[in-house]
Write an enzyme that holds these catalytic residues in place. Sequence first.
Site, short mmCIF file in Angstrom:
data_model
loop_
_atom_site.label_atom_id
_atom_site.label_comp_id
_atom_site.label_asym_id
_atom_site.label_seq_id
_atom_site.Cartn_x
_atom_site.Cartn_y
_atom_site.Cartn_z
N LYS A 104 0.71 -1.27 -0.10
CA LYS A 104 0.11 -0.13 -0.03
C LYS A 104 0.75 1.21 0.02
CE LYS A 104 -4.18 0.09 0.75
NZ LYS A 104 -5.22 -0.57 -0.32
N THR A 160 -3.14 -5.66 0.78
CA THR A 160 -2.64 -4.15 0.83
C THR A 160 -3.59 -3.42 2.09
OG1 THR A 160 -3.90 -3.20 -0.92
CG2 THR A 160 -1.72 -4.19 -1.37
N ASP A 161 -4.68 -3.66 2.07
CA ASP A 161 -5.67 -3.03 2.92
C ASP A 161 -5.39 -3.30 4.47
OD1 ASP A 161 -8.07 -1.39 3.20
OD2 ASP A 161 -8.73 -3.17 4.55
N PHE A 176 32.16 27.23 -12.52
CA PHE A 176 32.32 26.27 -13.21
C PHE A 176 33.05 26.56 -14.60
CE2 PHE A 176 30.19 23.26 -16.48
CZ PHE A 176 30.71 22.06 -15.71
N ARG A 187 29.27 31.96 -9.76
CA ARG A 187 27.54 31.93 -10.42
C ARG A 187 26.95 31.66 -8.85
NH1 ARG A 187 27.51 25.51 -12.46
NH2 ARG A 187 28.23 24.81 -10.79
N GLN A 238 29.45 18.51 -8.43
CA GLN A 238 30.07 17.20 -8.25
C GLN A 238 31.00 17.31 -7.19
OE1 GLN A 238 29.39 18.70 -11.48
NE2 GLN A 238 29.56 16.90 -12.98
N ASN A 266 20.74 20.89 -10.74
CA ASN A 266 21.27 21.92 -10.83
C ASN A 266 20.37 22.97 -11.17
OD1 ASN A 266 23.31 24.15 -10.85
ND2 ASN A 266 24.45 23.11 -12.43
N HIS A 317 19.55 26.14 -12.40
CA HIS A 317 20.30 27.12 -13.05
C HIS A 317 19.65 28.50 -12.77
CE1 HIS A 317 22.30 23.90 -15.08
NE2 HIS A 317 21.39 23.61 -15.53
O1 LIG Z 1 27.96 22.21 -11.44
C1 LIG Z 1 28.04 21.77 -12.69
N1 LIG Z 1 28.32 20.43 -13.20
C2 LIG Z 1 27.99 20.41 -14.42
O2 LIG Z 1 28.34 19.16 -14.97
C3 LIG Z 1 27.45 21.37 -15.30
N2 LIG Z 1 27.45 21.14 -16.74
C4 LIG Z 1 26.87 22.42 -16.89
O3 LIG Z 1 26.34 22.76 -17.90
N3 LIG Z 1 26.93 23.11 -15.57
C5 LIG Z 1 27.20 22.36 -14.83
N4 LIG Z 1 27.53 22.83 -13.42
#
Ligand SMILES: O=c1[nH]c(=O)c2[nH]c(=O)[nH]c2[nH]1
Length: 288
Positions: free
Chosen positions: A12, A57-58, A158, A175, A219, A245, A247
């Site tokens: 459930k 499941t009940d 980056f 950024r 990463q 990410n 953006h």
């Molecule tokens: O921290 C980031 N990792 C990426 O692999 C990546 N690729 C991207 O276009 N921007 C970013 N920023």
Amino acid sequence: MGIRLGPNRYGKAESRVVRIVRDTERHEIRDLTVSTSLHGDFTAAHTDGDQSHVLPTDTQKNTAFAFAKKHGVASPEDYAIALGSRLLEATPYATGAEVVVDEHAWDRIEVDGAGHDHAFVRRGGEVRTARVEVERDGVHVTSGVKDLVLLKSTGSEFKGFLRDDYTTLDDADDRILATALRATWRHSRADGVDWNASYAAVRALVLSTFATTYSRALQETLYATGRAVLEAHEGIAEISFVAPNKHHFLVDLAPFGLDNPGEVFIAADRPYGLIEATVTREEEDRWP
Ligand SMILES: O=c1[nH]c(=O)c2[nH]c(=O)[nH]c2[nH]1
């Protein structure tokens, strides 16, 4: 060529279980979304319409509510272990039970500088998670958090990335780094753990590492966070991250005669980068 039933499980999903502790004037609330499932020998239900092995499941849902009363919810992990153990005990043909819990946090409403006894406001955003697998030979606990929305307005770059004919992205020296983090960490043992204290400590470390680590990519931030958690918590075997990410693109204000030195951004909804990583101990075998 023969045909056979492959892996299967059933349960459930997403019972909304709210437990109030009202033994005193000052109430406590635990607000959970609980999903249970059983796996094992349920072939006959699929091939012969035979339900004799099947705990409905009940019933699983009923047990989830009954255990919120009977066992209580000291922590999502503790409750999930009790519930999973009960479901396995009640279902002889199951080899394992999985219980997945999301906890939705509530804060006391502040009135005259003090938290009210029985009025609460839902804490936005993040959800605490627990996944417990109760097998005949042991219990495996994975704790976590999701929708933990984090942003740093500098301290992130980056650049130096691989380029080809389709690359348009410029190097970014400074950024915004933002994500809605999903982190899950697997404990190496299930007994004698203070789940609430462990959760609070890991969450605090995730936040402080995000804040204080200069990021050359998401990463790198994930790996640094995983390292910090594994170094500080010997009872955690492995931690995994899923990090969109989020953006934030600098808006071109030149057409309006304005400069924009990292002050006005458009928060893009999609697409988003999706960065995933697991940080593990060298001696750790992958858990099946
Ligand atoms: O921290 C980031 N990792 C990426 O692999 C990546 N690729 C991207 O276009 N921007 C970013 N920023």
